[in-house]
Design a protein around this motif. Structure first.
Motif, PDB file in Angstrom:
ATOM      1  N   GLN A   7       0.834  -1.197   0.000  1.00 42.34           N
ATOM      2  CA  GLN A   7       0.000   0.000   0.000  1.00 42.34           C
ATOM      3  C   GLN A   7       0.875   1.255   0.000  1.00 42.34           C
ATOM      4  O   GLN A   7       1.903   1.296   0.662  1.00 42.34           O
ATOM      5  N   VAL A   8       0.456   2.274  -0.749  1.00 45.35           N
ATOM      6  CA  VAL A   8       1.172   3.542  -0.773  1.00 45.35           C
ATOM      7  C   VAL A   8       0.692   4.379   0.401  1.00 45.35           C
ATOM      8  O   VAL A   8      -0.509   4.535   0.613  1.00 45.35           O
ATOM      9  N   ASN A   9       1.626   4.917   1.162  1.00 40.98           N
ATOM     10  CA  ASN A   9       1.291   5.747   2.318  1.00 40.98           C
ATOM     11  C   ASN A   9       1.020   7.171   1.841  1.00 40.98           C
ATOM     12  O   ASN A   9       1.931   7.960   1.634  1.00 40.98           O
ATOM     13  N   ILE A  10      -0.246   7.505   1.659  1.00 40.61           N
ATOM     14  CA  ILE A  10      -0.656   8.806   1.118  1.00 40.61           C
ATOM     15  C   ILE A  10      -0.276   9.969   2.028  1.00 40.61           C
ATOM     16  O   ILE A  10      -0.151  11.097   1.583  1.00 40.61           O
ATOM     17  N   THR A  11      -0.035   9.685   3.319  1.00 40.35           N
ATOM     18  CA  THR A  11       0.333  10.775   4.234  1.00 40.35           C
ATOM     19  C   THR A  11       1.724  11.325   3.928  1.00 40.35           C
ATOM     20  O   THR A  11       2.074  12.395   4.406  1.00 40.35           O
ATOM     21  N   ARG A  12       2.494  10.619   3.110  1.00 43.13           N
ATOM     22  CA  ARG A  12       3.839  11.080   2.747  1.00 43.13           C
ATOM     23  C   ARG A  12       3.825  12.009   1.536  1.00 43.13           C
ATOM     24  O   ARG A  12       4.871  12.513   1.125  1.00 43.13           O
ATOM     25  N   PRO A  14       2.942  15.174   1.068  1.00 42.56           N
ATOM     26  CA  PRO A  14       3.554  16.499   1.223  1.00 42.56           C
ATOM     27  C   PRO A  14       5.094  16.471   1.155  1.00 42.56           C
ATOM     28  O   PRO A  14       5.702  17.345   0.517  1.00 42.56           O
ATOM     29  N   GLN A  15       5.723  15.475   1.767  1.00 42.79           N
ATOM     30  CA  GLN A  15       7.188  15.387   1.700  1.00 42.79           C
ATOM     31  C   GLN A  15       7.642  15.070   0.279  1.00 42.79           C
ATOM     32  O   GLN A  15       8.646  15.602  -0.203  1.00 42.79           O
ATOM     33  N   PHE A  16       6.917  14.211  -0.396  1.00 46.28           N
ATOM     34  CA  PHE A  16       7.225  13.850  -1.770  1.00 46.28           C
ATOM     35  C   PHE A  16       7.166  15.091  -2.663  1.00 46.28           C
ATOM     36  O   PHE A  16       8.075  15.371  -3.441  1.00 46.28           O
ATOM     37  N   GLU A  17       6.098  15.868  -2.504  1.00 47.50           N
ATOM     38  CA  GLU A  17       5.921  17.092  -3.283  1.00 47.50           C
ATOM     39  C   GLU A  17       7.054  18.080  -2.999  1.00 47.50           C
ATOM     40  O   GLU A  17       7.608  18.694  -3.921  1.00 47.50           O
ATOM     41  N   GLU A  18       7.413  18.235  -1.748  1.00 50.09           N
ATOM     42  CA  GLU A  18       8.479  19.169  -1.366  1.00 50.09           C
ATOM     43  C   GLU A  18       9.801  18.818  -2.052  1.00 50.09           C
ATOM     44  O   GLU A  18      10.495  19.691  -2.574  1.00 50.09           O
ATOM     45  N   ASP A  28       2.516  20.891 -10.882  1.00 53.71           N
ATOM     46  CA  ASP A  28       1.089  20.933 -10.563  1.00 53.71           C
ATOM     47  C   ASP A  28       0.817  19.750  -9.630  1.00 53.71           C
ATOM     48  O   ASP A  28       0.722  18.603 -10.071  1.00 53.71           O
ATOM     49  N   ALA A  29       0.715  20.020  -8.338  1.00 59.36           N
ATOM     50  CA  ALA A  29       0.580  18.964  -7.334  1.00 59.36           C
ATOM     51  C   ALA A  29      -0.657  18.105  -7.540  1.00 59.36           C
ATOM     52  O   ALA A  29      -0.695  16.956  -7.101  1.00 59.36           O
ATOM     53  N   ASP A  30      -1.656  18.620  -8.237  1.00 60.97           N
ATOM     54  CA  ASP A  30      -2.860  17.829  -8.505  1.00 60.97           C
ATOM     55  C   ASP A  30      -2.566  16.642  -9.428  1.00 60.97           C
ATOM     56  O   ASP A  30      -3.355  15.719  -9.520  1.00 60.97           O
ATOM     57  N   ARG A  31      -1.434  16.692 -10.105  1.00 59.29           N
ATOM     58  CA  ARG A  31      -1.063  15.590 -11.007  1.00 59.29           C
ATOM     59  C   ARG A  31      -0.386  14.437 -10.268  1.00 59.29           C
ATOM     60  O   ARG A  31      -0.157  13.383 -10.852  1.00 59.29           O
TER      61      ARG A  31
END
Length: 91
Positions: A7-12, A14-18, A28-31
């Motif tokens: 399972q992918v940990n969706i809570t991560r 924001p760190q991934f985006e940063e 575009d973070a929506d992508r």
């Protein structure tokens, strides 16, 4: 690992985006959407953990102009630019 969890940990997210914004500021973070997760085996030599990549130049094998790149499967794509810098510095 004690338990296989793909399972992918969706809570991560924001760190991934940063981290991505360091080299792609106009992202575009929506992508960004979770796709899949996997388990990458680690290399061991003589019972001890070994580094992810093994880069060998003439110094290691004695053949001018030949460069060996070993253990660069999955993580090699994300580290390709850093690996290229290391290879350029071998010359």
């Amino acid at each position: 690992i004690k338990h296989r969890d793909y399972q992918v940990n969706i809570t991560r997210l924001p760190q991934f985006e940063e981290v991505i914004r360091r080299y792609w500021p106009s992202l575009d973070a929506d992508r960004l959407t979770p796709a899949y997760a996997g388990i990458r085996p680690k290399l061991f030599m003589e019972g001890e953990p070994y580094r992810d990549f093994l880069i060998q130049g003439e110094k290691e094998h004695g053949i001018k102009g030949m460069i060996n790149l070993l253990g660069i499967e999955s993580p090699g794509l994300t580290a390709a630019l850093a690996i290229a810098e290391d290879i350029a510095n071998l010359g």
